[in-house]
Design an enzyme around this catalytic site. Structure first.
Site, PDB file in Angstrom:
ATOM      1  N   CYS A  19       0.844  -1.203   0.000  1.00 39.81           N
ATOM      2  CA  CYS A  19       0.000   0.000   0.000  1.00 39.81           C
ATOM      3  C   CYS A  19       0.872   1.243   0.000  1.00 39.81           C
ATOM      4  O   CYS A  19       2.101   1.172   0.005  1.00 39.81           O
ATOM      5  CB  CYS A  19      -0.931   0.006   1.206  1.00 39.81           C
ATOM      6  N   CYS A  22       3.535   1.595   2.702  1.00 41.65           N
ATOM      7  CA  CYS A  22       4.781   0.859   2.425  1.00 41.65           C
ATOM      8  C   CYS A  22       5.726   1.708   1.576  1.00 41.65           C
ATOM      9  O   CYS A  22       6.937   1.739   1.812  1.00 41.65           O
ATOM     10  CB  CYS A  22       4.484  -0.444   1.681  1.00 41.65           C
ATOM     11  N   ASP A 428       9.528  25.786 -33.843  1.00 43.06           N
ATOM     12  CA  ASP A 428      10.618  26.129 -34.747  1.00 43.06           C
ATOM     13  C   ASP A 428      10.105  25.820 -36.158  1.00 43.06           C
ATOM     14  O   ASP A 428       9.139  25.073 -36.326  1.00 43.06           O
ATOM     15  CB  ASP A 428      11.843  25.283 -34.411  1.00 43.06           C
ATOM     16  N   ASP A 634      17.694  24.877 -30.951  1.00 39.73           N
ATOM     17  CA  ASP A 634      16.418  24.903 -30.222  1.00 39.73           C
ATOM     18  C   ASP A 634      16.582  24.468 -28.769  1.00 39.73           C
ATOM     19  O   ASP A 634      15.655  24.639 -27.967  1.00 39.73           O
ATOM     20  CB  ASP A 634      15.397  23.967 -30.898  1.00 39.73           C
TER      21      ASP A 634
END
Length: 736
Positions: A19, A22, A428, A634
């Site tokens: 769970c 844990c 671009d 870029d």
């Protein structure tokens, strides 16, 4: 104890987690190990990702997890002796795993449940109490032993988890039944063996279904892993030798027969075929490949025999990098998960307090200890926080997995979560909205017809590798012009053009500067040239030198818009996302592209720093910005954007700077990436809602005596399965 220098990122498989509590405990113990900078634990993949800027003691990490009550198996152990890694103990009387455990538990619990099922139809029958004890005991202490072990280890570590809640709840019901059975002298007492046995059976069933569902969330990675062939056929001299794939080296020649998988990344040296790259790039149709074209390891060869020179193998291959990207995206926590972690840290202690209050309240109010215990048991069982821990990672895994199958690689969960908020996409131009290579777009001849002009230009350019020469030759081939004209006395004129003799004529092909130097008058076509230049096209002039310098015609080159570009922008506008163009090209070229695609905001002549600054300015205006690019120039803007999106056909630098990589150069995938992000985030919110609502509604119902332990157990088991099943619905997604 042996130590090991490990990479900056280490992945560890964690066994025994049940769970969200844990998850929190494993993260805390790993973070406490010296040298650890960052830890992220994923319940859905049952793994931990440990990051460090220094070497780590792998054995210390394993020991820390072991002491917390879990089993750790590093996926990469360097220079650490095997004996330093604890192995899970094998017990002679260990309970069967998975489906067999569920089946056995169901067979033992069903006779206990039958009387309850028969009662509504008027049949009053009850098993002897001693028989009930015999049936319930193996379920409680053999098949349910995992809950005691994990619960005790959690308690010993100073915390709680789902297993502790189940162990306490079912033990209370079982213990009450044993007490009632022993204390009753004559009459058959009211026993609750069926409650404890059925709750354990339902939770085991839920865990089994949950495990099956979780395997489906990792199907994308498994599908990619099976693409890697086991062997390759290498050409050595005149012989073709089959070798293990791990023995393959760069620059070796690999033979790929029709129908076989390409063994490694490489470049075609001989042959022509069509290659199916669907599972790697998401490309729906096979792509043509011939000499000089790249091929990707794992792709399926079509009808032709290919000879491929290997360029990358092993961890450096494109397939390996894709798998790493998907695994990393599924291992890293989404920002929204941190809220869940804070709740989980206090959840189990709060539930234990609520169960005690329920016990005390019912006992004091009614004096009925039996009923008080059963209601407290129901509180403990309904409150297990399994669904809470699975809500976010299950959706992230399903979303990144289905995106990868369609050519969208999402580097991390943060990018996936942020992408749903994108309001502006900056593109671009070159290689993103356009093809990134020049194409012959216009021809104007003075006294010749256009085909004759193109035939002369093609004769001059034949044999050249220049991009403009390629464009001329491609255009001539497209028009079906014959290649019989030959050129002689070729001479390159650097920066200006080329001169050659074709069919007895001395010809020049080049710039306005070259024409001026040779005394060629351009007046006849100057107006046409000016108009084409305003559209952003590059002009090359063709002239003849004999008997006098004379203009023959002009050729105009431009970068062609990708066929998918308009649809990509339309799809973004349909998602209410603003679009704009940021390019280093000249204003005329940018305006021409912007006008053709209907882009309202076009910014040209931009340096890499200018693009990044524009992105930051948009962010300051409150926009969530995505930058789409494919080149080194870029990278600053991709890194500055909220979400960087790189074209997979671009440079590695761009892909490293981006949070999302599109495996094929299709701008339509930008809208698809935003769409899958929105759908995934919607699933996360739905899952968290249901995970919380189960507890917010279920705990009060149980506390007020309106929910018996068996119904609580069924609801708890169903909550985990429903959360994963809801996430798996993402696997049906397809890009528009």
């Amino acid at each position: 104890m042996a130590t090991s220098a490990v990479p900056n990122i280490l992945s560890i498989k964690i066994g025994g987690m049940s769970c969200a509590s844990c998850v929190g405990r494993v993260e805390r113990v790993l973070a406490a190990v010296p040298g650890v900078d960052k830890v992220s634990v994923n319940l859905a993949t049952e793994s931990a990702r440990v990051e460090s800027s220094a070497p780590l003691d792998v054995a210390a990490l394993v020991q820390a997890v072991d002491q917390a009550g879990y089993q750790a198996t590093p996926e990469q152990i360097l220079n650490v002796a095997a004996e330093t890694v604890p192995r899970a103990a094998h017990h002679a009387f260990a309970a069967p795993a998975g489906g067999r455990a569920v089946l056995l538990a169901a067979l033992l619990a069903l006779p206990l449940l039958v009387p309850m099922l028969l009662e509504p139809v008027g049949v009053h029958w009850m098993l002897d109490g001693r028989v009930q004890l015999l049936l319930a005991t193996p379920v409680q202490f053999w098949l349910g032993a995992r809950f005691y072990r994990a619960g005790w280890l959690a308690l010993r570590a100073g915390s709680g988890n789902m297993d502790l809640l189940v162990a306490l709840g079912t033990s209370a019901a079982y213990g009450l039944s044993v007490y009632q059975l022993l204390a009753s002298a004559s009459a058959m007492p009211h026993l609750y063996f069926e409650a404890s046995a059925v709750v354990i059976t339902l939770i085991l069933l839920g865990k089994w279904l949950e495990a099956r569902a979780k395997r489906q969330t990792t199907s994308a990675i498994r599908a990619l892993q099976v693409l890697r062939p086991e062997s390759a056929r290498v050409r050595r001299g005149t012989q073709d030798v089959e070798v293990a794939i791990d023995a393959l080296r760069p620059d070796e020649l690999v033979v790929v027969r029709p129908g076989e998988r390409v063994a490694a990344d490489g470049v075609v040296v001989e042959g022509a075929s069509h290659v199916d790259e669907a599972l790697i790039t998401g490309e729906s149709v096979p792509v043509a490949r011939s000499a000089g074209d790249p091929v990707t390891g794992g792709a399926i060869n079509g009808e032709g025999l290919l000879l491929v020179r290997v360029t990358a193998v092993g961890a450096e291959s494109k397939l390996a990098r894709i798998i790493r990207l998907v695994e990393d995206a599924q291992a890293v926590k989404a920002p929204v998960q941190h809220l869940v972690d804070r709740v989980s840290a206090v959840f189990v202690p709060v539930v234990l307090v609520l169960a005690l209050l329920t016990l005390a309240g019912w006992w004091l109010a009614s004096g009925d200890l039996e009923r008080a215990i059963i209601n407290a048991v129901a509180v403990l069982v309904i409150a297990c926080p399994c669904a809470l821990g699975l809500a976010t990672p299950a959706a992230i895994m399903a979303g990144t997995g289905v995106a990868a199958r369609h050519g969208i690689l999402i580097k991390d969960a943060t990018a996936l979560e942020l992408a749903h908020r994108i309001t502006c996409v900056a593109f671009d131009k070159t290689g993103t909205l356009t093809e990134g290579k020049p194409v012959l777009q216009a021809l104007h001849a003075v006294d010749h017809d256009p085909d004759s002009l193109l035939r002369l230009a093609a004769a001059i350019q034949r044999g050249s590798e220049h991009a403009l020469a390629r464009a001329v030759l491609d255009a001539a081939a497209l028009r079906g012009l014959d290649a019989t004209l030959g050129a002689s006395d070729l001479s390159a004129l650097p920066g200006r053009g080329v001169a050659a003799t074709v069919a007895g004529q001395r010809l020049l092909l080049g710039s306005s500067r070259l024409m001026a130097e040779q005394g060629v008058t351009l007046t006849a076509l100057q107006d046409e040239a000016d108009g084409l230049s305003r559209q952003g096209l590059s002009i090359a002039w063709l002239a003849s030198l004999a008997p006098v310098p004379q203009l023959v015609g002009l050729l105009a080159f431009g970068d062609q818009i990708k066929p998918q570009a308009q649809g990509a922008l339309d799809a973004l506008h349909a998602l209410q996302v603003e679009t704009m163009l940021l390019t280093g090209d000249n204003q005329g070229s940018a305006d021409a592209i912007g006008q053709a695609l209907g882009l309202r905001r076009v910014m040209a002549n931009m340096l890499p720093a200018d693009k990044a600054e524009t992105v930051r300015a948009l962010q300051q205006q409150g926009r969530c910005v995505a930058m789409v690019g494919d080149g080194i120039n870029d990278a600053p803007a991709l890194a500055a954007a909220d979400v960087g999106i790189a074209m997979g056909s671009g440079t590695d630098v761009a892909m490293h700077a981006a949070g999302i990589t599109l495996m094929r150069g299709d701008p339509a995938l930008v809208a698809a990436a935003i769409e899958i992000s929105r759908l995934t985030y919607r699933k996360i919110r739905q899952n968290l809602f249901w995970a919380f609502i189960y507890n917010l509604v279920g705990i009060p119902l149980a506390a007020f005596g309106l929910l018996n332990p068996m119904v609580a157990g069924a609801a708890m088991a169903f909550s985990s399965v429903s959360v994963i099943s809801n996430a798996l619905l993402l696997r049906r997604w397809r890009p528009a």
